[in-house]
Every structure is written in C-alpha cells, then in structure tokens.
Enzyme design. Structure first.
Site, PDB file in Angstrom:
ATOM      1  N   HIS A 150       0.853  -1.305  -0.020  1.00  0.00           N
ATOM      2  CA  HIS A 150       0.085   0.064  -0.128  1.00  0.00           C
ATOM      3  C   HIS A 150       0.758   1.296  -0.091  1.00  0.00           C
ATOM      4  O   HIS A 150       2.101   1.185   0.187  1.00  0.00           O
ATOM      5  CB  HIS A 150      -0.901  -0.132   1.254  1.00  0.00           C
ATOM      6  CG  HIS A 150      -0.306   0.123   2.668  1.00  0.00           C
ATOM      7  ND1 HIS A 150       0.368  -0.917   3.083  1.00  0.00           N
ATOM      8  CD2 HIS A 150      -0.209   1.236   3.256  1.00  0.00           C
ATOM      9  CE1 HIS A 150       1.059  -0.436   4.199  1.00  0.00           C
ATOM     10  NE2 HIS A 150       0.721   0.726   4.423  1.00  0.00           N
TER      11      HIS A 150
ATOM     12  N   ASP B  96       0.396   4.937   1.801  1.00  0.00           N
ATOM     13  CA  ASP B  96      -0.110   5.466   3.110  1.00  0.00           C
ATOM     14  C   ASP B  96      -1.268   6.640   2.810  1.00  0.00           C
ATOM     15  O   ASP B  96      -1.001   7.590   2.160  1.00  0.00           O
ATOM     16  CB  ASP B  96       0.827   6.051   3.957  1.00  0.00           C
ATOM     17  CG  ASP B  96       1.368   5.218   4.669  1.00  0.00           C
ATOM     18  OD1 ASP B  96       0.848   3.942   4.926  1.00  0.00           O
ATOM     19  OD2 ASP B  96       2.733   5.345   5.214  1.00  0.00           O
TER      20      ASP B  96
ATOM     21  N   ARG C 173       5.201   6.249  14.627  1.00  0.00           N
ATOM     22  CA  ARG C 173       5.418   6.830  13.425  1.00  0.00           C
ATOM     23  C   ARG C 173       4.944   8.319  13.259  1.00  0.00           C
ATOM     24  O   ARG C 173       3.823   8.557  14.027  1.00  0.00           O
ATOM     25  CB  ARG C 173       4.259   5.824  12.574  1.00  0.00           C
ATOM     26  CG  ARG C 173       4.478   6.314  11.013  1.00  0.00           C
ATOM     27  CD  ARG C 173       3.263   5.327  10.511  1.00  0.00           C
ATOM     28  NE  ARG C 173       3.156   5.677   9.146  1.00  0.00           N
ATOM     29  CZ  ARG C 173       2.127   6.986   8.548  1.00  0.00           C
ATOM     30  NH1 ARG C 173       1.753   7.518   9.657  1.00  0.00           N
ATOM     31  NH2 ARG C 173       2.164   6.769   7.322  1.00  0.00           N
TER      32      ARG C 173
ATOM     33  N   HIS D   3       4.473  -0.171   0.015  1.00  0.00           N
ATOM     34  CA  HIS D   3       5.384  -0.760   1.354  1.00  0.00           C
ATOM     35  C   HIS D   3       4.157  -1.861   1.799  1.00  0.00           C
ATOM     36  O   HIS D   3       3.056  -1.613   1.450  1.00  0.00           O
ATOM     37  CB  HIS D   3       5.904   0.069   2.420  1.00  0.00           C
ATOM     38  CG  HIS D   3       5.172   1.103   3.140  1.00  0.00           C
ATOM     39  ND1 HIS D   3       4.294   1.977   2.747  1.00  0.00           N
ATOM     40  CD2 HIS D   3       4.507   0.671   4.431  1.00  0.00           C
ATOM     41  CE1 HIS D   3       3.734   2.783   3.385  1.00  0.00           C
ATOM     42  NE2 HIS D   3       3.468   1.941   4.628  1.00  0.00           N
TER      43      HIS D   3
END
Length: 294
Positions: free
Chosen positions: A109, A111, A275, A260
């Site tokens: 995917h 983000d 994150r 990723h």
C-alpha cells in the site's frame, strides 16, 4: 558541512545513513545533503537512533509540516500527549491495543491515498522488534512506471482510480465505514494512475491499495484485469528493498513514489513502533514533456 556516509541497501531503492546522531539539531547544509540522498534513494535507514518522542517530532519537522495520523479503528489517538505520533504495535494492555495493525500481514500500500492530499512522507522508529518476522518491504514506483510494457502504459494513460477508504492495510475496517461489495461505489479519493513527483518531476505509478480499487470509466472486469497487471508488475522483487528491523532503527520514506508492505510475525512477541507523517499535496498527473496537459 555535515559529515555522514550513504550506503545503498538494494539496487532499486534504499540507503543507510551512518555517522549522524539524529538527537542533535541538523545544520542547514546537513539537511540539504540528507534531502539529496533521500531524493536519490527514496527510503533512508538510520540505525541506533535512541530518540525520545519529542526528538522524533523535532526531526520529523525538518522534512515538513506534520500531518496527524489517519483515523484508527479505536477512534482516538494512541498517545494522548503526542497526538501527532501513531503507534504501530500488536501489544495490548488490560486487553486494549496500544497501537494499530496488530501482528498480521500488512499488504502492499501507499499511506492514506484515500484522502485528497495524502502525506508526502513518513518516519517509523522501532522501539521493540521481534527476533524474526515483521520485515517491511518498499517498492520503487519510478522504476515500476519506467518499465511498464508499452501497451499497459497506454491503457492507463490519463486514467484515474478510486483509492478505497474502507479498510486499512491490515484488512481492518476503518471507524464509521461499511463493507463495500462494488468497487465502483467505494468511498475515497480519485487519483491519477501515473503522477508527477513535485520535486524530481519524474513519473511514478500511483496505486494506493488493490482492495476495492477501480479505474474510472472502464467496465469492472477490464478495470480488474488492468489493476491486476499493474500490481503484479509493480511489486516484482527487483523493484524492492527489504528492511529487517533492529531496535532503534529509524526509516524515512517518500510516500509519493513508493509502496510498502509488512510480513506477519509471532503474536506472542511484542513489536512497538512510533510513526510520524509529513503533510503532502494532491497528486497531479504526469504529462509527457512536449505534450499539452489535458
């Protein structure tokens, strides 16, 4: 001039930056050199970075304005003190998850492409990692685009696709969503399939997620056939870099030209990562030099 070493990690993308302690403020020349390395390699890894959450936030702001995390299935920030930080973890305290995505596979995917202005970049800081499993892979969408078979590139020229907002990359339904049975009715942004990177000017394939994707204006079966071909092509091993995590690794990646994914791992061991993400702009279609924009 800031001094650090850049070592390529894979032919397609990824480089390790050594010789920097990211807890210390970066001088302007160091930031410029770091950004040049980032533009070239798309994904940067920094090992042994003992960053506190405030230090992670300060470093993230070097690359742009912070973007708040997307909504998680639990409806509130994981870190009340630092709502700009998203927690990626399988750990539960008193039966309640302390983070998102669990211990299963997270499929390929990009983000938050289900919104009109997806983040341009993200930083992921490893606090606790399992002894094996949970590896993360990135794929270079410049290369994927440049190597598309001519017929496939022509078939998607000028096309846009739906980027479904219903599910996250671990397959969990987002808060407030309902199941989608027809991809043509999926909620989410409509983005070009080939975009122009705003800094490098290069063309990149822009796919988002495969689930519930649909190429606007095509019969559903034709859309599915083209999307399957695109995803098979874009995620070939020669376009990828594999990250085997160590504690206190920090990864910075460009969300505009990479995909990723994450391997599953033993649910009996903990994996905790913090994150951040950097605000981006609406993707724009790539137009071949010498031609008029539509």
């Amino acid at each position: 001039m800031a001094s650090f070493t850049v070592t390529a990690l894979a032919p397609a993308l990824g480089a390790e930056i050594s010789g920097l302690d990211l807890r210390a403020p970066l001088a302007a020349d160091g930031i410029a050199a770091l950004k040049r390395a980032w533009r070239e390699h798309l994904v940067l890894r920094f090992r042994g970075q003992l960053l506190s959450d405030p230090e992670l936030l300060a470093l993230s702001r070097v690359f742009g304005e912070l973007d708040p995390p997307g909504p998680n299935p639990y409806g509130k920030p994981f870190l009340a003190e630092f709502p700009e930080i998203n927690v990626i973890s399988n750990v539960k305290k008193d039966g309640v998850p302390i983070g998102n995505l669990g211990d299963g596979e997270a499929v390929w995917h990009c983000d938050m492409t289900y919104i009109e202005t997806p983040p341009m970049a993200a930083l992921l800081h490893a606090l606790d990692v399992p002894p094996s499993g949970g590896d993360t892979f990135w794929a270079n969408m410049y290369l994927a685009c440049e190597t598309l078979p001519r017929a496939l590139r022509q078939a998607i020229d000028g096309r846009r696709a739906i980027h479904d907002a219903t599910y996250n990359s671990a397959g969990m339904m987002r808060k407030g969503m309902k199941d989608v049975t027809d991809p043509r009715e999926a909620p989410g942004a409509r983005h070009p399939l080939v975009v122009r990177h705003p800094e490098t000017g290069r063309a990149a394939l822009y796919l988002g997620r495969r689930r519930n994707s649909y190429i606007l204006g095509l019969p559903l079966d034709e859309s599915n056939e083209l999307l399957d071909q695109l995803w098979t092509h874009a995620t070939q091993p020669e376009f990828t870099f594999r990250q085997q995590w160590q504690p206190h690794d920090l990864i910075l990646w460009d969300n505009r030209c990479t995909l990723h994914r994450r391997d599953s791992f033993d649910p009996g061991v903990s994996r905790i990562m913090h994150r951040t993400q950097i605000k981006g702009a609406a993707p724009v279609p790539y137009v071949e030099p010498g031609t008029m924009a539509a």
